[in-house]
Design an enzyme around this catalytic site. Sequence first.
Site, PDB file in Angstrom:
ATOM      1  N   CYS A 148      51.149  40.590  25.686  1.00  0.00           N
ATOM      2  CA  CYS A 148      50.159  41.267  24.845  1.00  0.00           C
ATOM      3  C   CYS A 148      50.759  42.389  23.984  1.00  0.00           C
ATOM      4  CB  CYS A 148      49.027  41.800  25.711  1.00  0.00           C
ATOM      5  SG  CYS A 148      49.579  42.575  27.225  1.00  0.00           S
ATOM      6  N   HIS A 241      46.369  47.752  22.596  1.00  0.00           N
ATOM      7  CA  HIS A 241      47.720  48.278  22.779  1.00  0.00           C
ATOM      8  C   HIS A 241      48.208  48.841  21.438  1.00  0.00           C
ATOM      9  CE1 HIS A 241      47.609  46.623  26.652  1.00  0.00           C
ATOM     10  NE2 HIS A 241      48.495  45.644  26.573  1.00  0.00           N
TER      11      HIS A 241
HETATM   12  N1  LIG Z   1      45.050  41.470  30.697  1.00  0.00           N
HETATM   13  C1  LIG Z   1      45.796  41.286  29.616  1.00  0.00           C
HETATM   14  O1  LIG Z   1      45.682  42.023  28.617  1.00  0.00           O
HETATM   15  C2  LIG Z   1      46.815  40.171  29.544  1.00  0.00           C
HETATM   16  C3  LIG Z   1      47.395  39.906  28.312  1.00  0.00           C
HETATM   17  C4  LIG Z   1      48.328  38.873  28.198  1.00  0.00           C
HETATM   18  C5  LIG Z   1      48.657  38.126  29.302  1.00  0.00           C
HETATM   19  N2  LIG Z   1      48.088  38.399  30.516  1.00  0.00           N
HETATM   20  C6  LIG Z   1      48.485  37.536  31.634  1.00  0.00           C
HETATM   21  O2  LIG Z   1      47.397  36.638  31.910  1.00  0.00           O
HETATM   22  C7  LIG Z   1      47.304  36.388  33.324  1.00  0.00           C
HETATM   23  C8  LIG Z   1      45.936  36.810  33.817  1.00  0.00           C
HETATM   24  O3  LIG Z   1      45.760  38.216  33.599  1.00  0.00           O
HETATM   25  P1  LIG Z   1      44.395  38.953  33.927  1.00  0.00           P
HETATM   26  O4  LIG Z   1      44.540  40.299  33.341  1.00  0.00           O
HETATM   27  O5  LIG Z   1      43.234  38.094  33.533  1.00  0.00           O
HETATM   28  O6  LIG Z   1      44.465  39.021  35.549  1.00  0.00           O
HETATM   29  P2  LIG Z   1      43.276  39.119  36.609  1.00  0.00           P
HETATM   30  O7  LIG Z   1      42.090  39.797  36.036  1.00  0.00           O
HETATM   31  O8  LIG Z   1      43.892  39.689  37.835  1.00  0.00           O
HETATM   32  O9  LIG Z   1      42.870  37.561  36.889  1.00  0.00           O
HETATM   33  C9  LIG Z   1      43.719  36.684  37.600  1.00  0.00           C
HETATM   34  C10 LIG Z   1      43.075  35.310  37.757  1.00  0.00           C
HETATM   35  O10 LIG Z   1      43.967  34.508  38.567  1.00  0.00           O
HETATM   36  C11 LIG Z   1      43.209  33.947  39.676  1.00  0.00           C
HETATM   37  N3  LIG Z   1      44.053  33.854  40.856  1.00  0.00           N
HETATM   38  C12 LIG Z   1      44.677  34.851  41.530  1.00  0.00           C
HETATM   39  N4  LIG Z   1      45.344  34.366  42.597  1.00  0.00           N
HETATM   40  C13 LIG Z   1      45.115  33.020  42.601  1.00  0.00           C
HETATM   41  C14 LIG Z   1      45.524  31.951  43.452  1.00  0.00           C
HETATM   42  N5  LIG Z   1      46.304  32.168  44.535  1.00  0.00           N
HETATM   43  N6  LIG Z   1      45.141  30.688  43.153  1.00  0.00           N
HETATM   44  C15 LIG Z   1      44.360  30.466  42.059  1.00  0.00           C
HETATM   45  N7  LIG Z   1      43.922  31.435  41.214  1.00  0.00           N
HETATM   46  C16 LIG Z   1      44.307  32.699  41.496  1.00  0.00           C
HETATM   47  C17 LIG Z   1      42.075  34.934  39.894  1.00  0.00           C
HETATM   48  O11 LIG Z   1      41.017  34.277  40.603  1.00  0.00           O
HETATM   49  P3  LIG Z   1      40.049  35.063  41.670  1.00  0.00           P
HETATM   50  O12 LIG Z   1      39.073  35.860  40.850  1.00  0.00           O
HETATM   51  O13 LIG Z   1      39.416  33.933  42.406  1.00  0.00           O
HETATM   52  O14 LIG Z   1      40.962  35.922  42.508  1.00  0.00           O
HETATM   53  C18 LIG Z   1      41.723  35.295  38.458  1.00  0.00           C
HETATM   54  O15 LIG Z   1      40.906  34.290  37.912  1.00  0.00           O
HETATM   55  C19 LIG Z   1      48.451  37.159  33.976  1.00  0.00           C
HETATM   56  O16 LIG Z   1      49.536  36.297  34.169  1.00  0.00           O
HETATM   57  C20 LIG Z   1      48.755  38.246  32.961  1.00  0.00           C
HETATM   58  O17 LIG Z   1      50.083  38.692  33.052  1.00  0.00           O
HETATM   59  C21 LIG Z   1      47.158  39.380  30.652  1.00  0.00           C
END
Ligand SMILES: NC(=O)c1ccc[n+]([C@@H]2O[C@H](COP(=O)([O-])OP(=O)(O)OC[C@H]3O[C@@H](n4cnc5c(N)ncnc54)[C@H](OP(=O)(O)O)[C@@H]3O)[C@@H](O)[C@H]2O)c1
Length: 349
Positions: A148, A241
């Site tokens: 991001c 950001h």
């Molecule tokens: N936030 C940002 O600005 C951003 C920007 C670019 C990229 N990213 C990337 O995108 C990804 C998601 O980020 P996020 O911010 O959305 O994170 P998040 O809010 O923590 O969400 C993580 C997701 O992964 C699922 N998950 C976790 N453990 C799991 C497992 N063992 N098996 C299957 N599903 C599982 C969670 O499901 P449950 O709800 O069931 O736990 C949830 O749906 C990450 O890799 C992050 O680095 C994030």
Amino acid sequence: MNKLDVGILGATGMVGQRFVSLLEDHPWFRVTWLAASEKSAGKSYAEACNWRLRDPMPAAVRDMEVQECKPGKAPLLLFSSLDSKIAGEVEKQFARAGHAVISNSSNHRMDPDVPLVIPEVNPDHLRLIPGQRLARGWTGMIVTNPNCTAIGLVMSLAPLERSFGLEKVLMTSMQAVSGAGYPGVPTLDILGNVIPYISSEEEKVEREAHKLLGKLSDGHVEPAGFAMSAHCNRVLVEDGHMESISVSLRSKASVTDLVESWRSFRALPQDRQLPSAPARPVVVRDEVDRPQPRFDINAEHGMAAVVGRVRTCNVLQFKYTALSHNTIRGAAGAALLNAELMKSEGYLD
Ligand SMILES: NC(=O)c1ccc[n+]([C@@H]2O[C@H](COP(=O)([O-])OP(=O)(O)OC[C@H]3O[C@@H](n4cnc5c(N)ncnc54)[C@H](OP(=O)(O)O)[C@@H]3O)[C@@H](O)[C@H]2O)c1
């Protein structure tokens, strides 16, 4: 046009919710499958998801049952916003089962045979896909979008690289708390504070910028050659950001030339009028104190990089401020635009 069914891996998280929201009423795609961890599987999406967006949860997904992240009944096209602890293996399983996985996670971004794409910058890198299929022996594919922080940076650098060539880049970020997922950074760590460390972020931004601005040759990406240093900080901002950037260029330019290169920047997504493409990929603000997250993150529906404060620099040649929406252009919107590009190129037929 018949809409293409799509699924979301990690549908309950911060980025997953953005996917759900951006895909509501999408002209080409329709969400038919949602998956998350075992603790969410079997529940309705409304029960499993702690919805954190201001727009209400779309009615069409409320009663959809959340699935485990296992191939089987999932549609061909999958957006992935899985926790990076598990994304690597799970995304490979789906590609092996024939799915096109468009991922936000960092796990495969630097794999030499996996395209890391910003449609306005390096759409030709999708040509890595046939080699990926051959080398991995799968019928599916993995395509990624950048970190991001890298995305706003590279959208602002791409017109400069094209017009003048980049020699050196120095970037200091101020990154929103939503970039850490939900519930993210504890209040007591961030309230009234700035955290000058985000694990692996600086290395990711530097490596990804070089791959994104690199050239495709003989089936691999030759990284761009400019010198680059990134400092990444977490600040108490909800979304958006912000980045302070200094650059040295290879050929002579003026502040006016830089502004003109951003204002005139248009690329394939704009020419093809892809549904999520911003009309202006880089928006230039003339005010002395813009961009600011509070006022500017939703420029072009959150899909633009907003730049301002362009001036000469006493150490490198020029300096400016850039801003982008970390969960829209920096994540779900970026992946959606990648999918639209891939569809328009015939990769999803
Ligand atoms: N936030 C940002 O600005 C951003 C920007 C670019 C990229 N990213 C990337 O995108 C990804 C998601 O980020 P996020 O911010 O959305 O994170 P998040 O809010 O923590 O969400 C993580 C997701 O992964 C699922 N998950 C976790 N453990 C799991 C497992 N063992 N098996 C299957 N599903 C599982 C969670 O499901 P449950 O709800 O069931 O736990 C949830 O749906 C990450 O890799 C992050 O680095 C994030």
